[in-house]
Design a protein around this motif. Structure first.
Motif, PDB file in Angstrom:
ATOM      1  N   ARG A 186       0.845  -1.193   0.000  1.00 37.75           N
ATOM      2  CA  ARG A 186       0.000   0.000   0.000  1.00 37.75           C
ATOM      3  C   ARG A 186       0.875   1.234   0.000  1.00 37.75           C
ATOM      4  O   ARG A 186       2.073   1.167   0.307  1.00 37.75           O
ATOM      5  CB  ARG A 186      -0.927   0.013   1.206  1.00 37.75           C
ATOM      6  N   THR A 238       1.416   4.961   1.733  1.00 36.90           N
ATOM      7  CA  THR A 238       1.043   5.685   2.940  1.00 36.90           C
ATOM      8  C   THR A 238       2.022   6.834   3.120  1.00 36.90           C
ATOM      9  O   THR A 238       3.044   6.895   2.448  1.00 36.90           O
ATOM     10  CB  THR A 238       1.079   4.742   4.166  1.00 36.90           C
ATOM     11  N   VAL A 279       5.964   3.268   0.219  1.00 37.90           N
ATOM     12  CA  VAL A 279       5.189   2.084  -0.151  1.00 37.90           C
ATOM     13  C   VAL A 279       5.694   0.866   0.628  1.00 37.90           C
ATOM     14  O   VAL A 279       6.662   0.222   0.211  1.00 37.90           O
ATOM     15  CB  VAL A 279       5.257   1.823  -1.676  1.00 37.90           C
ATOM     16  N   PHE A 291       1.131  -3.320   8.729  1.00 37.46           N
ATOM     17  CA  PHE A 291      -0.051  -3.987   8.174  1.00 37.46           C
ATOM     18  C   PHE A 291      -0.856  -4.671   9.273  1.00 37.46           C
ATOM     19  O   PHE A 291      -0.285  -5.226  10.215  1.00 37.46           O
ATOM     20  CB  PHE A 291       0.365  -5.048   7.141  1.00 37.46           C
ATOM     21  N   ASP A 331      -4.786  -7.560   6.260  1.00 37.00           N
ATOM     22  CA  ASP A 331      -4.214  -7.091   4.980  1.00 37.00           C
ATOM     23  C   ASP A 331      -3.420  -8.185   4.285  1.00 37.00           C
ATOM     24  O   ASP A 331      -3.124  -8.082   3.093  1.00 37.00           O
ATOM     25  CB  ASP A 331      -3.245  -5.916   5.209  1.00 37.00           C
TER      26      ASP A 331
END
Ligand code: ADP
Ligand code: MG
Length: 144
Positions: free
Chosen positions: A38, A40, A73, A133, A137
């Motif tokens: 992901r 962030t 990431v 995480f 996830d």
């Protein structure tokens, strides 16, 4: 060899240089499976907590500033011998000392802004994965 997971972070310099795709491709071509990923933006608090082990080091302030300076990431990777193999793929902390062809040698500008993080042990990988995480996830069970 055991199948392991490791935590990678494509650092803010990697994102800024538009290298997410290239670095991720190099990681996948080396046989790592992406389990979770992901984008962030770390705050100073979350960056400082992640690098807590370095808080007495002279570069800690600079590291926290850099890691919170833009999006990053975090990626959970899986492979046999993932922790050591990923450290080998990314190269030495200081790109000047990194082997030819490693991610840091190819793309990093300095010891501080060095494109990518990789966990340094299986035990720390578990802690770092849980830092970035939720267990919900970690959904990728490739089944092959
Ligand atoms: P690695 O990321 O290779 O495991 P370390 O755990 O020693 O390296 O350091 C964590 C991060 O802190 C490095 O990736 C780098 O961004 C930064 N760092 C390490 N050493 C220095 C230094 N001498 N000056 C500035 N930043 C540093
Ligand atoms: Mg380290």
């Amino acid at each position: 060899m055991a199948v392991e997971r490791t935590l990678a972070i494509l650092k803010p310099d990697c994102v800024k240089k538009n290298l997410i795709g290239k670095v991720t491709a190099q990681i996948q071509e080396a046989g790592f499976k992406v389990v979770a990923m992901r984008m962030t933006r770390l705050t100073k608090e979350t960056a400082g907590g992640f690098y807590e082990v370095h808080k007495e080091r002279p570069f800690f302030g600079e590291l926290v500033e850099f890691m919170s300076s833009g999006p990053c990431v975090p990626i959970v990777l899986e492979k046999e011998n993932a922790v050591a193999d990923f450290r080998k793929l990314i190269g030495a902390t200081n790109p000047a000392n990194a082997d030819a062809g490693t991610v840091r040698k190819l793309y990093a500008d300095s010891v501080g802004e060095n494109i990518v993080h990789g966990s340094d042990s299986v035990e720390n990988a578990k802690i770092e994965i849980n830092y970035h995480f939720a267990s919900s996830d970690l959904v990728a069970n490739y089944g092959f």
